[in-house]
Design a protein around this motif. Structure first.
Motif, PDB file in Angstrom:
ATOM      1  N   ASP A  11       7.751  -0.385   1.631  1.00  0.00           N
ATOM      2  CA  ASP A  11       6.321  -0.654   1.151  1.00  0.00           C
ATOM      3  C   ASP A  11       5.343  -0.358   2.146  1.00  0.00           C
ATOM      4  N   GLU A  12       5.620   0.153   3.192  1.00  0.00           N
ATOM      5  CA  GLU A  12       4.849   0.561   4.145  1.00  0.00           C
ATOM      6  C   GLU A  12       4.008   1.990   4.172  1.00  0.00           C
ATOM      7  N   PRO A  13       2.705   1.817   3.757  1.00  0.00           N
ATOM      8  CA  PRO A  13       1.955   3.236   3.651  1.00  0.00           C
ATOM      9  C   PRO A  13       1.788   3.926   5.179  1.00  0.00           C
ATOM     10  N   ALA A  14       2.226   5.153   4.927  1.00  0.00           N
ATOM     11  CA  ALA A  14       2.529   5.855   6.144  1.00  0.00           C
ATOM     12  C   ALA A  14       2.140   7.274   5.869  1.00  0.00           C
ATOM     13  N   TRP A  15       2.027   8.140   7.003  1.00  0.00           N
ATOM     14  CA  TRP A  15       1.874   9.562   7.118  1.00  0.00           C
ATOM     15  C   TRP A  15       3.508  10.218   7.250  1.00  0.00           C
ATOM     16  N   TRP A  16       3.694  11.235   6.609  1.00  0.00           N
ATOM     17  CA  TRP A  16       5.230  11.703   6.411  1.00  0.00           C
ATOM     18  C   TRP A  16       5.120  13.241   7.042  1.00  0.00           C
ATOM     19  N   PHE A  17       5.474  13.381   8.422  1.00  0.00           N
ATOM     20  CA  PHE A  17       5.579  14.731   8.715  1.00  0.00           C
ATOM     21  C   PHE A  17       7.050  15.163   8.613  1.00  0.00           C
ATOM     22  N   GLU A  58      -4.735   4.047  11.627  1.00  0.00           N
ATOM     23  CA  GLU A  58      -4.376   2.698  11.441  1.00  0.00           C
ATOM     24  C   GLU A  58      -2.958   2.818  10.364  1.00  0.00           C
ATOM     25  N   ARG A  59      -2.243   4.002  10.252  1.00  0.00           N
ATOM     26  CA  ARG A  59      -1.288   4.278   9.529  1.00  0.00           C
ATOM     27  C   ARG A  59      -0.219   4.855  10.436  1.00  0.00           C
ATOM     28  N   SER A  60       1.336   4.320  10.157  1.00  0.00           N
ATOM     29  CA  SER A  60       2.170   4.737  10.987  1.00  0.00           C
ATOM     30  C   SER A  60       2.657   6.273  10.634  1.00  0.00           C
ATOM     31  N   CYS A  61       2.981   7.053  11.431  1.00  0.00           N
ATOM     32  CA  CYS A  61       3.262   8.289  10.965  1.00  0.00           C
ATOM     33  C   CYS A  61       4.928   8.479  11.400  1.00  0.00           C
ATOM     34  N   TYR A  62       5.560   9.107  10.724  1.00  0.00           N
ATOM     35  CA  TYR A  62       7.219   9.224  10.784  1.00  0.00           C
ATOM     36  C   TYR A  62       7.535  10.927  10.623  1.00  0.00           C
TER      37      TYR A  62
END
Length: 275
Positions: A11-17, A58-62
């Motif tokens: 449920d974590e909003p994130a950027w997906w690389f 302020e969003r995690s990037c994975y």
């Protein structure tokens, strides 16, 4: 510090690389996908390597290490080069995408130990690969290079390298060699590629350049002496161009564009001061 190999929560909003073979999944706006695992049409990530990169807005990037030709992410976008992101003028996002691509390159090229040949293992608490046979440890490689805009009066030196498409001109650049300072690299590269000496070297800015793992350090300089003699092994053509009558140059967002604009600003300011 957050461990690089932590798994994201559903449920974590994130950027997906999502990277594979030097390319990254981009949507119709040339951005990486954003959202929660629960909401995005992502496959289960249990079969993929996942690396926490940091944060953007302020969003995690994975980073998700995809297989070559993997169509499991087709609903999110297409695998593309990072170059379309440059035109978005989003330096923060391009920088993170650059980091993702460079880490992908690092992991894919350090599967085996360069010292003894044993398979490498990722380190849990930092971004590194470790050989547990001979204890050799490797970190992501960064290749430093200089890039310099050289002016001569109201003109700037531009050249077209063999890898540039026809009609596109840029400033000079070159890799730092072992034992060199940045200043020594700049002087050597300018002499080797253009046959001239420069003075009044000034640092301007830097930019990570993930093609595949460079760190570009940008300078301006002024012509000091010498006639222009281009290195035919490196450059197809080049010349001094009036700063207000330039051929096609690199896109905004690139460090080359910023250096050219810096020289143009210097010349314009001097012209206004004289008037």
């Amino acid at each position: 510090m957050t461990k690089p190999y932590q798994r994201p929560s559903a449920d974590e909003p994130a950027w997906w690389f999502i990277c594979s073979a030097g390319e990254i999944v981009l949507d119709d706006n040339n951005q990486p996908p954003h959202g929660r695992l629960d909401d995005l049409p992502l496959p289960t990530l249990d079969d993929y390597g996942v690396v926490w990169l940091g944060e953007v807005r302020e969003r995690s990037c994975y980073l998700v290490l995809a297989d070559y030709g993997d169509d499991a992410f087709a609903a999110l976008g297409e695998f593309q080069s990072l170059r379309p992101m440059i035109a978005q003028h989003d330096e923060e996002m391009f920088s993170m995408a650059s980091r993702a691509k460079q880490i992908t390159e690092f992991i894919s090229t350090h599967r085996f130990c360069g010292r003894c040949g044993t398979r490498m293992q990722s380190v849990d608490w930092e971004l590194a690969m470790q050989c547990h046979t001979c204890n050799h440890r490797c970190y992501p490689r960064i290749s430093p290079c200089i890039i310099v805009a050289i002016r001569k009066g109201n003109e700037i030196l531009l050249a077209r390298g063999k890898r540039h498409r026809p009609g596109l001109f840029s400033v000079l650049a070159g890799f730092v060699e072992a034992g060199e300072t940045l200043e020594q690299t700049l002087a050597r590269e300018v002499m080797e590629e253009a046959g001239i000496k420069v003075s009044k070297v000034q640092y301007v800015c830097s930019q990570p350049w993930p093609f595949p793992n460079s760190l570009m350090m940008g300078f301006t300089a002024e012509w000091q002496s010498g006639e222009l003699h281009l290195d035919p092994f490196e450059l197809e053509e080049g010349d001094w161009f009036n700063i207000h009558d330039l051929p096609e140059t690199p896109l905004a967002g690139t460090i080359a564009h910023r250096l050219i604009e810096t020289v143009k600003s210097q010349i314009d300011q001097e012209s206004e001061a004289r008037d």
